[in-house]
Design an enzyme around this catalytic site. Sequence first.
Site, PDB file in Angstrom:
ATOM      1  N   LYS A  51       0.834  -1.204   0.000  1.00 27.01           N
ATOM      2  CA  LYS A  51       0.000   0.000   0.000  1.00 27.01           C
ATOM      3  C   LYS A  51       0.872   1.258   0.000  1.00 27.01           C
ATOM      4  O   LYS A  51       0.556   2.239  -0.670  1.00 27.01           O
ATOM      5  CB  LYS A  51      -0.951  -0.029   1.208  1.00 27.01           C
ATOM      6  CG  LYS A  51      -2.010  -1.133   1.088  1.00 27.01           C
ATOM      7  CD  LYS A  51      -2.829  -1.316   2.362  1.00 27.01           C
ATOM      8  CE  LYS A  51      -3.728  -2.540   2.232  1.00 27.01           C
ATOM      9  NZ  LYS A  51      -4.503  -2.815   3.481  1.00 27.01           N
ATOM     10  N   GLN A  95      -4.465  -1.563   9.795  1.00 22.36           N
ATOM     11  CA  GLN A  95      -4.296  -2.862   9.127  1.00 22.36           C
ATOM     12  C   GLN A  95      -4.816  -3.987  10.018  1.00 22.36           C
ATOM     13  O   GLN A  95      -4.453  -4.079  11.189  1.00 22.36           O
ATOM     14  CB  GLN A  95      -2.813  -3.077   8.766  1.00 22.36           C
ATOM     15  CG  GLN A  95      -2.550  -4.310   7.926  1.00 22.36           C
ATOM     16  CD  GLN A  95      -3.205  -4.280   6.551  1.00 22.36           C
ATOM     17  OE1 GLN A  95      -3.363  -3.236   5.943  1.00 22.36           O
ATOM     18  NE2 GLN A  95      -3.628  -5.440   6.067  1.00 22.36           N
ATOM     19  N   ASP A 118     -10.991   2.382   4.314  1.00 20.88           N
ATOM     20  CA  ASP A 118     -11.214   0.937   4.178  1.00 20.88           C
ATOM     21  C   ASP A 118     -12.702   0.613   4.038  1.00 20.88           C
ATOM     22  O   ASP A 118     -13.060  -0.513   3.697  1.00 20.88           O
ATOM     23  CB  ASP A 118     -10.682   0.206   5.422  1.00 20.88           C
ATOM     24  CG  ASP A 118      -9.319  -0.417   5.191  1.00 20.88           C
ATOM     25  OD1 ASP A 118      -9.059  -0.870   4.061  1.00 20.88           O
ATOM     26  OD2 ASP A 118      -8.537  -0.474   6.150  1.00 20.88           O
TER      27      ASP A 118
HETATM   28  N1  GUN Z   1      -6.587  -7.113   6.214  1.00 19.76           N
HETATM   29  C1  GUN Z   1      -6.933  -7.862   5.141  1.00 19.76           C
HETATM   30  N2  GUN Z   1      -7.498  -7.089   4.191  1.00 19.76           N
HETATM   31  C2  GUN Z   1      -7.502  -5.833   4.666  1.00 19.76           C
HETATM   32  C3  GUN Z   1      -7.949  -4.584   4.137  1.00 19.76           C
HETATM   33  O1  GUN Z   1      -8.486  -4.459   3.037  1.00 19.76           O
HETATM   34  N3  GUN Z   1      -7.756  -3.504   4.945  1.00 19.76           N
HETATM   35  C4  GUN Z   1      -7.194  -3.595   6.177  1.00 19.76           C
HETATM   36  N4  GUN Z   1      -7.076  -2.494   6.905  1.00 19.76           N
HETATM   37  N5  GUN Z   1      -6.782  -4.741   6.696  1.00 19.76           N
HETATM   38  C5  GUN Z   1      -6.937  -5.838   5.933  1.00 19.76           C
END
Ligand code: GUN
Length: 285
Positions: A51, A95, A118
Amino acid sequence: MQILDGRKVADDLLAHTKEEVRILINSGIQPKLAFLLIGKHPASLSYVKQKEMACQKTNIQYEHHAFPETSSTQEIISLISELNHREDIHGILVQLPLPSNIETPLVIKAINPEKDVDGFHAYNLGKMMLNKNFESLTPCTPKGIIILLETYKIPIEGQEIVMVGHSNIVGKPLSMMLLNRNATITTCHKYTKNLKAHTLRAEILIVAVGLPSLITGDMIKPGAVIVDVGINRVDGKLVGDVNFEQAKEKASFITPVPGGVGPMTVACLMANIVIACKKLTQKNS
Ligand code: GUN
């Protein structure tokens, strides 16, 4: 059989986002994301790295807040409150998964829904339920899968779609977004009796469970579109939840792992940051 090339579609989406960021920067607005990473979950470290690389590609600024595994829910919420009030921050990303001592729902609830890039906050999920026009900050993986299907002109309306997996991140929101697009959607999960009876009916089969080879060739309707959301490490190699070698003999379209859904998730996060940034800054001006 045709590959659904998530890497290519994601690159196009990132290029579009970069252009939008350029326009924002020219008008004096620098989009910025705050990452929160709690503990050292190896997959999370790798996802955050991807990211961050996408932020660099699109000229979105970011700052990184690392917390030790032993942090309390309150410590994390305190930082989120600070970030909620900062005008230079347009997105807050925690996350997941969080260590078991932390109350994940309380952490997500603390994020200002307007900075919830998110799309996990109850406000954004609830709005998404109303209809397609109320979707704005939606979860990135579901958004990415829909864009991928649309790019390859795969119809959704009226299609028999089977979603395997009912997580809050993928299965549940994606089922709702497909329903918004008039699919006939069946959501299966680990308590489903006779999974194969369902998957065999699927014109589009989407799998987000986290079990390598959960879906074998005999479970696939000939001509089906297969979307594999799984990312599993087997003998040092990344594989999905679908047995690719068997599935490619049956499917009309299939996403590879890696290079399918994963890059779409990251690209949609960048798109969500721009959506959030535009909305926040329009309101402030
Ligand atoms: N863990 C697995 N997929 C995601 C996601 O799309 N966003 C976040 N913040 N954590 C995750």
